[in-house]
Scaffold this motif. Structure first.
Motif, PDB file in Angstrom:
ATOM      1  N   PHE A 230      14.505   8.326  -2.130  1.00 31.53           N
ATOM      2  CA  PHE A 230      14.103   9.740  -2.165  1.00 31.53           C
ATOM      3  C   PHE A 230      12.648   9.884  -2.561  1.00 31.53           C
ATOM      4  O   PHE A 230      12.130   9.087  -3.341  1.00 31.53           O
ATOM      5  N   ILE A 231      12.024  10.911  -2.020  1.00 36.51           N
ATOM      6  CA  ILE A 231      10.661  11.269  -2.427  1.00 36.51           C
ATOM      7  C   ILE A 231      10.716  12.685  -2.989  1.00 36.51           C
ATOM      8  O   ILE A 231      11.244  13.588  -2.320  1.00 36.51           O
ATOM      9  N   VAL A 232      10.204  12.867  -4.191  1.00 33.11           N
ATOM     10  CA  VAL A 232      10.113  14.235  -4.737  1.00 33.11           C
ATOM     11  C   VAL A 232       8.660  14.688  -4.712  1.00 33.11           C
ATOM     12  O   VAL A 232       7.739  13.881  -4.818  1.00 33.11           O
TER      13      VAL A 232
ATOM     14  N   ILE B  71      20.748   3.613   3.417  1.00 30.72           N
ATOM     15  CA  ILE B  71      20.342   4.556   4.463  1.00 30.72           C
ATOM     16  C   ILE B  71      19.504   5.656   3.810  1.00 30.72           C
ATOM     17  O   ILE B  71      20.040   6.654   3.314  1.00 30.72           O
ATOM     18  N   PRO B  72      18.181   5.477   3.785  1.00 35.33           N
ATOM     19  CA  PRO B  72      17.334   6.426   3.057  1.00 35.33           C
ATOM     20  C   PRO B  72      17.378   7.851   3.622  1.00 35.33           C
ATOM     21  O   PRO B  72      17.257   8.042   4.830  1.00 35.33           O
ATOM     22  N   ALA B  73      17.552   8.806   2.720  1.00 36.90           N
ATOM     23  CA  ALA B  73      17.587  10.218   3.115  1.00 36.90           C
ATOM     24  C   ALA B  73      16.222  10.868   2.903  1.00 36.90           C
ATOM     25  O   ALA B  73      15.852  11.786   3.618  1.00 36.90           O
ATOM     26  N   GLN B  74      15.513  10.476   1.874  1.00 32.27           N
ATOM     27  CA  GLN B  74      14.194  10.985   1.470  1.00 32.27           C
ATOM     28  C   GLN B  74      14.219  12.389   0.875  1.00 32.27           C
ATOM     29  O   GLN B  74      13.551  12.664  -0.120  1.00 32.27           O
ATOM     30  N   ALA B  75      14.968  13.315   1.484  1.00 34.72           N
ATOM     31  CA  ALA B  75      15.005  14.690   0.962  1.00 34.72           C
ATOM     32  C   ALA B  75      16.235  15.391   1.505  1.00 34.72           C
ATOM     33  O   ALA B  75      16.883  14.891   2.432  1.00 34.72           O
TER      34      ALA B  75
ATOM     35  N   ASN C 260       0.818  -1.208   0.000  1.00 31.73           N
ATOM     36  CA  ASN C 260       0.000   0.000   0.000  1.00 31.73           C
ATOM     37  C   ASN C 260       0.857   1.266   0.000  1.00 31.73           C
ATOM     38  O   ASN C 260       0.355   2.350   0.217  1.00 31.73           O
ATOM     39  N   ILE C 261       2.151   1.107  -0.253  1.00 31.15           N
ATOM     40  CA  ILE C 261       3.068   2.225  -0.004  1.00 31.15           C
ATOM     41  C   ILE C 261       2.783   3.420  -0.921  1.00 31.15           C
ATOM     42  O   ILE C 261       2.829   4.555  -0.489  1.00 31.15           O
ATOM     43  N   ARG C 262       2.509   3.152  -2.193  1.00 30.88           N
ATOM     44  CA  ARG C 262       2.131   4.216  -3.127  1.00 30.88           C
ATOM     45  C   ARG C 262       0.851   3.805  -3.827  1.00 30.88           C
ATOM     46  O   ARG C 262       0.522   2.620  -3.895  1.00 30.88           O
TER      47      ARG C 262
ATOM     48  N   SER D  90      14.097   6.361  -6.273  1.00 33.02           N
ATOM     49  CA  SER D  90      13.402   7.629  -6.059  1.00 33.02           C
ATOM     50  C   SER D  90      11.968   7.530  -6.548  1.00 33.02           C
ATOM     51  O   SER D  90      11.672   6.825  -7.518  1.00 33.02           O
ATOM     52  N   PHE D  91      11.096   8.216  -5.846  1.00 35.16           N
ATOM     53  CA  PHE D  91       9.657   8.099  -6.088  1.00 35.16           C
ATOM     54  C   PHE D  91       9.004   9.475  -6.072  1.00 35.16           C
ATOM     55  O   PHE D  91       9.462  10.373  -5.365  1.00 35.16           O
ATOM     56  N   LYS D  92       7.894   9.573  -6.827  1.00 31.25           N
ATOM     57  CA  LYS D  92       7.061  10.772  -6.705  1.00 31.25           C
ATOM     58  C   LYS D  92       6.242  10.615  -5.444  1.00 31.25           C
ATOM     59  O   LYS D  92       5.729   9.519  -5.180  1.00 31.25           O
ATOM     60  N   TYR D  93       6.094  11.671  -4.686  1.00 29.87           N
ATOM     61  CA  TYR D  93       5.260  11.610  -3.490  1.00 29.87           C
ATOM     62  C   TYR D  93       3.855  11.130  -3.874  1.00 29.87           C
ATOM     63  O   TYR D  93       3.257  11.616  -4.832  1.00 29.87           O
ATOM     64  N   SER D  94       3.350  10.156  -3.123  1.00 33.24           N
ATOM     65  CA  SER D  94       2.018   9.617  -3.368  1.00 33.24           C
ATOM     66  C   SER D  94       1.160   9.883  -2.124  1.00 33.24           C
ATOM     67  O   SER D  94       1.571   9.575  -1.002  1.00 33.24           O
ATOM     68  N   ARG D  95       0.009  10.478  -2.354  1.00 33.86           N
ATOM     69  CA  ARG D  95      -0.843  10.914  -1.241  1.00 33.86           C
ATOM     70  C   ARG D  95      -1.573   9.698  -0.680  1.00 33.86           C
ATOM     71  O   ARG D  95      -2.394   9.091  -1.379  1.00 33.86           O
ATOM     72  N   ARG D  96      -1.276   9.330   0.560  1.00 34.28           N
ATOM     73  CA  ARG D  96      -1.855   8.114   1.123  1.00 34.28           C
ATOM     74  C   ARG D  96      -2.877   8.450   2.192  1.00 34.28           C
ATOM     75  O   ARG D  96      -2.562   9.163   3.166  1.00 34.28           O
ATOM     76  N   LYS D  97      -4.066   7.896   1.997  1.00 31.99           N
ATOM     77  CA  LYS D  97      -5.184   8.133   2.910  1.00 31.99           C
ATOM     78  C   LYS D  97      -4.783   7.814   4.357  1.00 31.99           C
ATOM     79  O   LYS D  97      -4.158   6.800   4.614  1.00 31.99           O
TER      80      LYS D  97
ATOM     81  N   THR E  31       5.488  11.471   7.993  1.00 30.11           N
ATOM     82  CA  THR E  31       4.118  11.956   7.744  1.00 30.11           C
ATOM     83  C   THR E  31       3.524  11.489   6.416  1.00 30.11           C
ATOM     84  O   THR E  31       2.327  11.618   6.204  1.00 30.11           O
ATOM     85  N   TYR E  32       4.370  10.957   5.517  1.00 27.18           N
ATOM     86  CA  TYR E  32       3.870  10.508   4.205  1.00 27.18           C
ATOM     87  C   TYR E  32       3.547   9.019   4.199  1.00 27.18           C
ATOM     88  O   TYR E  32       2.999   8.510   3.236  1.00 27.18           O
ATOM     89  N   CYS E  33       3.896   8.291   5.266  1.00 23.49           N
ATOM     90  CA  CYS E  33       4.039   6.835   5.143  1.00 23.49           C
ATOM     91  C   CYS E  33       2.924   6.043   5.820  1.00 23.49           C
ATOM     92  O   CYS E  33       2.501   6.355   6.937  1.00 23.49           O
TER      93      CYS E  33
ATOM     94  N   GLY F  95      13.670  -5.538   8.606  1.00 22.13           N
ATOM     95  CA  GLY F  95      12.830  -4.779   9.532  1.00 22.13           C
ATOM     96  C   GLY F  95      12.428  -3.492   8.849  1.00 22.13           C
ATOM     97  O   GLY F  95      13.179  -2.978   8.020  1.00 22.13           O
ATOM     98  N   GLN F  96      11.238  -3.002   9.158  1.00 19.47           N
ATOM     99  CA  GLN F  96      10.861  -1.705   8.571  1.00 19.47           C
ATOM    100  C   GLN F  96      11.813  -0.630   9.090  1.00 19.47           C
ATOM    101  O   GLN F  96      12.020   0.392   8.473  1.00 19.47           O
ATOM    102  N   ASN F  97      12.344  -0.879  10.265  1.00 24.27           N
ATOM    103  CA  ASN F  97      13.276   0.052  10.890  1.00 24.27           C
ATOM    104  C   ASN F  97      14.301  -0.811  11.596  1.00 24.27           C
ATOM    105  O   ASN F  97      14.374  -0.859  12.811  1.00 24.27           O
TER     106      ASN F  97
ATOM    107  N   ASN G  16       8.911  14.607   9.320  1.00 26.39           N
ATOM    108  CA  ASN G  16       9.124  14.001  10.645  1.00 26.39           C
ATOM    109  C   ASN G  16      10.244  12.961  10.602  1.00 26.39           C
ATOM    110  O   ASN G  16      10.135  11.892  11.217  1.00 26.39           O
ATOM    111  N   ARG G  17      11.336  13.274   9.886  1.00 27.79           N
ATOM    112  CA  ARG G  17      12.405  12.294   9.765  1.00 27.79           C
ATOM    113  C   ARG G  17      13.354  12.305  10.971  1.00 27.79           C
ATOM    114  O   ARG G  17      14.125  11.384  11.164  1.00 27.79           O
ATOM    115  N   GLY G  18      13.346  13.402  11.749  1.00 27.10           N
ATOM    116  CA  GLY G  18      14.139  13.388  12.980  1.00 27.10           C
ATOM    117  C   GLY G  18      15.618  13.688  12.781  1.00 27.10           C
ATOM    118  O   GLY G  18      16.437  13.391  13.650  1.00 27.10           O
TER     119      GLY G  18
END
Ligand code: SAH
Ligand code: SF4
Ligand code: F3S
Length: 464
Positions: free
Chosen positions: A331-333, A289-293, A73-75, A360-367, A181-183, A219-221, A303-305
């Motif tokens: 990465f998410i753009v 090691i994902p940076a995302q942005a 369900n990620i994207r 790398s992925f386009k940001y996908s709006r997740r309910k 916050t996107y996940c 692991g997810q983390n 909220n990556r911390g």
């Protein structure tokens, strides 16, 4: 909730066979799997559970009585694919359709809006699937929804693999408390759960004894793993082991040639883990090691911390401790409100980080996620443009690293055949694809390869 959708109550473990169905082996199941590596682990376990229960596996969907879709369900695209596939694979033999995994967890009873679906099961209850299938087949139930979170019970019900591959996943930690916050993962997989270290060690030992050469800890983390320690010191509580300790233990097991772990969160990546990389030959000099942005404003909204500088400083420290280390990232753009300047910061981070490979992925709006309701959602056209620029930038580094490999000898684990006759494709320590020609079947074998040529996505070599 609809009465019909009430959760079926079976004893755990899926071991209670139906009284009505005598010849379970006559029922063939077909499983289709999407998503991350954890879904690969889960679906291998589902296959074993179904066979142990008595069902027969088929690789031909057209002759299947039972269709199982294990979903991601990620994207948005990943989630949509499930429903088009159900329509596509359903046929006159189909008696049960089960949709499991992260889409089932997120969509809940809405899954049943799709015609023909009988069972919706979340990723934490797949140990009960065989029972659920048999109660649909025997006519006891028509619709079953189970989206409980019961990680500890699930792992308690899983047995050793029936057929062991040269490369096996071992889930050590599941769920996520980070709430980027996107996940969707914290909602679909639940809170973080770490399996007891002894269970992981025993599972790994059995896999190695039965032929596995590469183990990938999942692991997810994964680097926030904190599972129950295996030993009891008299008079003291057992305490917990961190990933670092677990890796040290597993790396010395007999038969292990390569050990990987994924996915790491930058904020939990410790100096000790970097040092273990430098000292542990079975751990390849490679870390995802994902940076995302790269923009601190966006990282905060995600909220990556951590800030971009803190992230880059970790990579630098890692390179100081372990000079041959290579990195990959996600990465998410087009995260909500991302400006051209923010995106430029991502490119800046990429140029400084120098990744061997990246996703790398386009940001996908997740309910249901906080970012889905943020103001200033970025247009599709801008996302497409930024993704293209980012991927071109990442590709430059990838080509650079592939070219660096020319003239080197790499240890490669072969995974599949290539497009041309006698071609075999494997992965080197940096997770880069290496292609060779060989008369001998190399699948599942480690071999040293002298790299002769590099292209964008792979390298070509000859057996050394
Ligand atoms: N636990 C891992 C990632 C799991 S999801 C981590 O924290 O790194 C794998 C990747 O999918 C993420 O790293 C992220 O880049 C991407 N992803 C997650 N949610 C997304 C979304 N809503 N839109 C686009 N990409 C997303
Ligand atoms: Fe999702 Fe963030 Fe958890 Fe990764 S760390 S699974 S991106 S919430
Ligand atoms: Fe997808 Fe669930 Fe994995 S959403 S990425 S299958 S944790």
């Amino acid at each position: 909730m609809n009465k019909e959708l009430e959760q079926a109550s079976f004893s755990q473990g899926g071991s209670e066979k139906s009284d009505v169905l005598h010849n379970l082996a006559d029922y063939k199941f077909y499983i289709e799997n999407h998503g991350c590596q954890m879904n690969v682990y889960d679906s291998r376990k589902i296959v074993d559970l179904m066979i142990d229960f008595g069902f027969t596996q088929t690789f031909n969907s057209q002759e299947a009585d039972i269709l199982i879709f294990y979903t991601c369900n990620i994207r948005e695209k990943a989630a949509q694919r499930v429903f088009s596939n159900i329509g596509f694979l359903k046929n006159q033999n189909t008696k049960v359709i089960a949709v499991g995994g992260c889409v089932a967890q997120a969509e809940k009873e809405n899954i049943f809006k799709h015609k023909g679906v009988n069972i919706a099961f979340g990723p934490q209850v797949y140990h009960k699937l065989p029972s659920y299938v048999s109660s649909v087949l025997s006519g006891q139930k028509d619709k079953i929804l189970d989206i409980e979170f019961e990680q500890d019970k699930k792992f308690g019900c899983l047995h050793d693999r029936r057929e062991v591959s040269y490369s096996e996943f071992v889930t050590i930690q599941e769920g996520c408390d980070n709430f980027c916050t996107y996940c969707v993962v914290p909602y679909t997989r639940g809170r973080e759960y770490s399996r007891p270290a002894l269970d992981i060690i025993n599972e790994t030992k059995t896999l190695l004894k039965n032929g596995a050469k590469e183990i990938i800890l999942l692991g997810q983390n994964v680097n926030s793993y904190h599972g129950e320690a295996p030993y009891i010191n008299i008079g003291k509580p057992k305490g917990t082991w961190r990933l670092e300790r677990l890796i040290q233990e597993i790396s010395s097991l007999d038969g292990l040639r390569r050990l990987r772990y994924t996915t790491s969160h930058p904020k939990d990546f410790t100096t000790e883990l970097m040092e273990i990389h430098a000292d542990t030959p079975v751990l390849p000099p490679f870390a995802h090691i994902p940076a995302q942005a790269g923009s601190d404003r966006i990282l905060k909204m995600m909220n990556r911390g951590h800030t971009a500088r803190e992230y880059l400083d970790k990579l630098k420290k890692f390179r100081d401790i372990c000079p041959n280390i290579h990195f990959s990232s996600d990465f998410i753009v087009g995260f909500p409100s991302e400006t051209d300047e923010d995106f430029e910061d991502t490119l800046k981070l990429v140029r400084e980080a120098k990744y061997t490979i990246s996703y790398s992925f386009k940001y996908s709006r997740r309910k249901g996620t906080p970012a889905a309701v943020m103001d200033s959602q970025v247009s599709e056209a801008v996302k497409t443009e930024r993704l293209k620029i980012l991927q071109e930038t990442l590709l430059k580094d990838q080509i650079y690293y592939n070219n660096q490999l020319v003239g080197q000898t790499n240890e490669v684990l072969f995974e599949k055949v290539g497009r041309k006759p006698k071609q075999y494709i494997g992965k080197n320590a940096y997770s880069q694809s290496v292609i060779v020609e060989s008369d001998k079947n190399l699948i599942g074998e480690f071999a040293n390869v002298f790299i002769e040529k590099a292209s964008e996505n792979s390298t070509l070599g000859r057996l050394a």
